[in-house]
Motif scaffolding. Structure first.
Motif, PDB file in Angstrom:
ATOM      1  N   PHE A  21       0.852  -1.189   0.000  1.00 52.55           N
ATOM      2  CA  PHE A  21       0.000   0.000   0.000  1.00 52.55           C
ATOM      3  C   PHE A  21       0.890   1.243   0.000  1.00 52.55           C
ATOM      4  CE2 PHE A  21      -2.914  -3.175   1.567  1.00 52.55           C
ATOM      5  CZ  PHE A  21      -4.147  -2.785   1.063  1.00 52.55           C
ATOM      6  N   VAL A  22       0.581   2.188  -0.889  1.00 51.78           N
ATOM      7  CA  VAL A  22       1.323   3.444  -0.973  1.00 51.78           C
ATOM      8  C   VAL A  22       0.383   4.577  -0.583  1.00 51.78           C
ATOM      9  CG1 VAL A  22       2.666   4.994  -2.435  1.00 51.78           C
ATOM     10  CG2 VAL A  22       2.784   2.519  -2.805  1.00 51.78           C
ATOM     11  N   THR A  23       0.707   5.266   0.490  1.00 54.58           N
ATOM     12  CA  THR A  23      -0.108   6.393   0.966  1.00 54.58           C
ATOM     13  C   THR A  23       0.717   7.671   0.882  1.00 54.58           C
ATOM     14  OG1 THR A  23       0.591   6.017   3.262  1.00 54.58           O
ATOM     15  CG2 THR A  23      -1.418   4.913   2.529  1.00 54.58           C
ATOM     16  N   GLY A  24       0.036   8.800   1.054  1.00 54.22           N
ATOM     17  CA  GLY A  24       0.727  10.083   0.966  1.00 54.22           C
ATOM     18  C   GLY A  24       0.364  11.001   2.109  1.00 54.22           C
ATOM     19  N   GLY A  25       1.263  11.896   2.426  1.00 55.25           N
ATOM     20  CA  GLY A  25       1.013  12.841   3.505  1.00 55.25           C
ATOM     21  C   GLY A  25       1.477  14.242   3.171  1.00 55.25           C
ATOM     22  N   VAL A  26       1.112  15.178   4.027  1.00 59.30           N
ATOM     23  CA  VAL A  26       1.461  16.597   3.979  1.00 59.30           C
ATOM     24  C   VAL A  26       0.669  17.335   2.900  1.00 59.30           C
ATOM     25  CG1 VAL A  26       3.277  18.347   3.813  1.00 59.30           C
ATOM     26  CG2 VAL A  26       3.788  16.118   4.842  1.00 59.30           C
ATOM     27  N   CYS A  27       0.848  16.966   1.640  1.00 57.58           N
ATOM     28  CA  CYS A  27       0.089  17.629   0.574  1.00 57.58           C
ATOM     29  C   CYS A  27       0.003  16.687  -0.622  1.00 57.58           C
ATOM     30  CB  CYS A  27       0.712  18.962   0.174  1.00 57.58           C
ATOM     31  SG  CYS A  27       2.356  18.834  -0.535  1.00 57.58           S
ATOM     32  N   SER A  28      -0.877  17.039  -1.553  1.00 53.01           N
ATOM     33  CA  SER A  28      -1.065  16.203  -2.739  1.00 53.01           C
ATOM     34  C   SER A  28      -0.010  16.525  -3.784  1.00 53.01           C
ATOM     35  CB  SER A  28      -2.470  16.416  -3.311  1.00 53.01           C
ATOM     36  OG  SER A  28      -2.646  17.768  -3.672  1.00 53.01           O
ATOM     37  N   SER A  29      -0.009  15.732  -4.854  1.00 54.35           N
ATOM     38  CA  SER A  29       0.846  15.946  -6.022  1.00 54.35           C
ATOM     39  C   SER A  29       2.338  15.846  -5.702  1.00 54.35           C
ATOM     40  CB  SER A  29       0.548  17.311  -6.673  1.00 54.35           C
ATOM     41  OG  SER A  29      -0.787  17.381  -7.079  1.00 54.35           O
ATOM     42  N   LEU A  30       2.684  15.013  -4.731  1.00 55.38           N
ATOM     43  CA  LEU A  30       4.092  14.793  -4.424  1.00 55.38           C
ATOM     44  C   LEU A  30       4.702  13.693  -5.285  1.00 55.38           C
ATOM     45  CD1 LEU A  30       4.207  15.007  -0.504  1.00 55.38           C
ATOM     46  CD2 LEU A  30       4.852  16.745  -2.178  1.00 55.38           C
ATOM     47  N   GLY A  31       3.856  12.901  -5.936  1.00 56.44           N
ATOM     48  CA  GLY A  31       4.387  11.866  -6.814  1.00 56.44           C
ATOM     49  C   GLY A  31       4.148  10.455  -6.345  1.00 56.44           C
TER      50      GLY A  31
ATOM     51  N   HIS B 292       4.839   5.041   2.934  1.00 61.59           N
ATOM     52  CA  HIS B 292       4.243   6.367   3.104  1.00 61.59           C
ATOM     53  C   HIS B 292       5.150   7.406   2.462  1.00 61.59           C
ATOM     54  CE1 HIS B 292       1.520   9.271   4.761  1.00 61.59           C
ATOM     55  NE2 HIS B 292       2.442   9.847   5.522  1.00 61.59           N
ATOM     56  N   LEU B 293       4.601   8.154   1.522  1.00 60.64           N
ATOM     57  CA  LEU B 293       5.352   9.207   0.843  1.00 60.64           C
ATOM     58  C   LEU B 293       5.000  10.539   1.470  1.00 60.64           C
ATOM     59  CD1 LEU B 293       6.191   9.571  -2.853  1.00 60.64           C
ATOM     60  CD2 LEU B 293       5.120  11.500  -1.723  1.00 60.64           C
ATOM     61  N   THR B 294       6.020  11.269   1.873  1.00 56.86           N
ATOM     62  CA  THR B 294       5.790  12.517   2.578  1.00 56.86           C
ATOM     63  C   THR B 294       6.749  13.590   2.074  1.00 56.86           C
ATOM     64  OG1 THR B 294       5.621  13.527   4.780  1.00 56.86           O
ATOM     65  CG2 THR B 294       7.317  11.842   4.464  1.00 56.86           C
ATOM     66  N   LEU B 295       6.708  14.754   2.681  1.00 56.80           N
ATOM     67  CA  LEU B 295       7.468  15.896   2.177  1.00 56.80           C
ATOM     68  C   LEU B 295       8.482  16.380   3.214  1.00 56.80           C
ATOM     69  CD1 LEU B 295       7.814  18.149  -0.014  1.00 56.80           C
ATOM     70  CD2 LEU B 295       6.099  19.463   1.260  1.00 56.80           C
TER      71      LEU B 295
ATOM     72  N   ARG C 186      10.067  13.072  -0.047  1.00 57.58           N
ATOM     73  CA  ARG C 186      10.223  13.943  -1.216  1.00 57.58           C
ATOM     74  C   ARG C 186      10.960  15.208  -0.817  1.00 57.58           C
ATOM     75  NH1 ARG C 186      10.810  14.631  -4.997  1.00 57.58           N
ATOM     76  NH2 ARG C 186       9.245  15.738  -6.203  1.00 57.58           N
ATOM     77  N   SER C 187      11.965  15.523  -1.599  1.00 62.20           N
ATOM     78  CA  SER C 187      12.771  16.706  -1.322  1.00 62.20           C
ATOM     79  C   SER C 187      13.414  17.174  -2.622  1.00 62.20           C
ATOM     80  CB  SER C 187      13.856  16.380  -0.287  1.00 62.20           C
ATOM     81  OG  SER C 187      14.677  15.312  -0.753  1.00 62.20           O
ATOM     82  N   THR C 188      13.931  18.385  -2.597  1.00 59.39           N
ATOM     83  CA  THR C 188      14.571  18.925  -3.792  1.00 59.39           C
ATOM     84  C   THR C 188      15.967  18.348  -3.981  1.00 59.39           C
ATOM     85  OG1 THR C 188      15.336  20.824  -2.517  1.00 59.39           O
ATOM     86  CG2 THR C 188      13.257  21.072  -3.732  1.00 59.39           C
ATOM     87  N   LYS C 189      16.605  17.942  -2.882  1.00 62.97           N
ATOM     88  CA  LYS C 189      17.961  17.395  -2.958  1.00 62.97           C
ATOM     89  C   LYS C 189      18.069  16.184  -2.042  1.00 62.97           C
ATOM     90  CE  LYS C 189      19.381  20.927   0.399  1.00 62.97           C
ATOM     91  NZ  LYS C 189      20.164  22.164   0.578  1.00 62.97           N
TER      92      LYS C 189
END
Length: 536
Positions: free
Chosen positions: A6-16, A174-177, A211-214
């Motif tokens: 299962f892949v879930t997301g947090g913080v905000c949408s459209s993170l990938g 869990h994918l987060t920012l 997810r991060s810029t670097k």
């Protein structure tokens, strides 16, 4: 026992999440596993078919005619998972099914509730896909963000799922920012809060994709692991790709994502073979030069509206070892422009994509006329084919009021008209000509040579077709009807006469294009654009 991720997301949408799930799916395939992909969308719509492109981006169509979320397009491009309407689950579908069963008396008089009836319906839909004989691992992407009220039943179903099949058979990712604030400092607090919300639901993440810029520094990984109770090595840096999203599978493998996933699931696999992905990325990086393709559309402000078209153009570039630069041109703004020579300077090809409604049509017709008269490669898809026919009728057949009945319902010269079975349609969801169907390509035509075969199968999504009333006149004046349905009742593709590359198709070839195997039409179109660039 079958395995589930299962892949879930947090913080905000459209993170990938979609790219993350697709990338992991591709890595598992590269290890010899057979996968399935499922997308859960928490909206109450039954499907994405009636949504505005500005609301939801592209509608991806499956072979069986399901109108789904664009993430299924990512699944198709990155993996070999079969995709159908069963692989797209929405709140609307789930509640519609449960209410129907209640009306039929199938709950034997019990009070129908979110738990267990809604959650059971969700789990049953996942089981139907995941328990297929030829499936090893099923990846389920839960749309939305942890904390959204709409997502709660799906997350509860996921929690129960782990209990039902055993924790050793389920992995939660869990994918987060990890945002970067002023001064360049990266902050872990949003990730900590997001994981806390997930834990409150009863789901303990096994892997975090940050997810991060670097790239994350080791000290930051350790901090996140400490505060979230996730293993240090399972805190994965999901930093921005360098030159293309097709680097993401390679980046995740370098971070150890697939190694950790299979270890936690207790799966033994063959050694991974990433040669195809490495070839794709190396081809993009080593591109010979750049082709500039004008995309003349009516929804260009939102990139995701034409997501599959964009990617298919890039695939055509990969196949020709060139880079594709997509120049977005607003069809409405084009209506106000008289100096097309200046606007199209340096353009090597024009693509007119699908769409609905009258807005911007005059601009699209102008673009088609410019391409035809200036021998510029032109590719019309769905509405784009209809625009090419309208332009040809106005300027070659000299029928000044030639139009589509979609735009001029009372017009006398509708060279494009409503399909007969659509005349009495009053409910618009799922009622168009949808999904995979057969096309016969005529010998001696450009498109027949491109495909290299007479019979093809492509996916449709439209209500209007070239009018049979005008077909004889169009052909008499030179327009080549290059593809038709098996009974020859409907026009499927057209070709401009005496033109290096002017092709329109009523179907959507972009849905079958992959970076590893570009669709032949896009490969040929970019090759034609490359010839224009070579002529300078």
């Amino acid at each position: 026992m079958k395995k589930y991720i299962f892949v879930t997301g947090g913080v905000c949408s459209s993170l990938g999440k979609g790219i993350a799930a697709s990338s992991l799916g591709s890595l598992l395939e590269c290890r010899g596993l057979r996968i399935r992909m499922i997308k859960i969308d928490p909206y109450i719509n039954v499907d994405a078919g009636t949504m505005s492109p500005y609301q939801h981006g592209e509608v991806y169509v499956t072979d069986d005619g399901a109108e789904t979320d664009l993430d299924l397009g990512n699944y198709a491009r990155f993996t070999n998972s079969p995709l159908s309407r069963e692989h797209s689950i929405t709140t609307g579908q789930v509640y519609q099914s449960v209410i129907t069963k209640e009306r039929e008396g199938r709950y034997l008089g019990r009070t129908v509730q979110v738990i267990p009836h809604i959650t059971d319906e969700i789990k049953q839909r996942i089981f139907r896909i995941g328990e297929a004989q030829d499936a090893d691992v099923t990846l389920i992407e839960v749309g939305g963000t942890v904390g959204d009220i709409e997502s709660i039943p799906f997350l509860e179903a996921a929690r129960q799922f782990s209990h039902d099949v055993g924790k050793k058979n389920v992995v939660f990712i869990h994918l987060t920012l990890v945002p970067e604030v002023t001064g360049g400092e990266m902050k872990t607090k949003p990730t900590q809060h997001s994981v806390k919300q997930l834990l409150e639901i009863g789901i303990v993440p096994d892997i975090l994709l940050c997810r991060s810029t670097k790239p994350l520094e080791e000290s930051m990984r350790s901090k996140i692991a400490l505060f979230t109770n996730v293993d240090d090595e399972a805190v994965i840096s999901a930093h921005d790709a360098g030159s293309t999203i097709y680097e993401v599978p390679l980046n995740y493998h370098a971070e150890g994502l697939d190694d950790i996933a299979v270890a936690k699931l207790g799966i033994e696999t063959r050694p991974i073979d990433l040669s195809e992905w490495e070839k794709v990325v190396n081809t993009i990086i080593g591109a010979r030069h750049t082709e500039r393709i004008a995309l003349v559309g009516k929804y260009i402000d939102l990139h995701d509206t034409y997501k599959s078209v964009h990617e298919a153009l890039y695939h055509g570039g990969i196949a020709n070892t060139v880079k594709v630069d997509i120049i977005k041109i607003d069809a409405e703004e084009l209506e106000k422009t008289e100096d097309l020579d200046s606007l199209m300077e340096g353009i090597h090809g024009i693509l007119i994509p699908g769409g609905f409604g009258q807005r911007g049509i005059t601009g699209m017709v102008k673009a088609a006329r410019y391409a035809r008269q200036n021998a510029l490669p032109c590719f019309g898809i769905c509405l784009g084919l209809q625009v090419m026919v309208i332009e040809y009728s106005r300027n070659v057949l000299e029928i000044e009021d030639a139009d589509s009945s979609e735009f001029s319902p009372d017009g006398k010269n509708s060279v494009v008209s409503l399909l007969e079975e659509q005349v009495d349609v009053t409910h618009y969801g799922g009622t168009m000509r949808l999904g995979r169907s057969e096309t016969r390509l005529k010998a001696g035509t450009m498109i027949r040579d491109i495909y290299g075969e007479e019979t093809i199968f492509e996916r449709h999504r439209h209500r209007y077709e070239v009018s049979n009333r005008f077909r004889p006149l169009l052909e008499e004046k030179g327009l080549i009807i290059s593809g038709v349905t098996p009974d020859e009742a409907l026009v499927e593709s057209i070709q401009w006469p005496d033109h290096p590359w002017g092709i329109g198709v009523q179907y959507h070839p972009e849905f079958q294009s992959k970076p590893i195997k570009a669709h032949p039409l896009f490969t040929s179109f970019i090759a034609a654009a490359d010839e224009v660039r070579g002529r300078g």
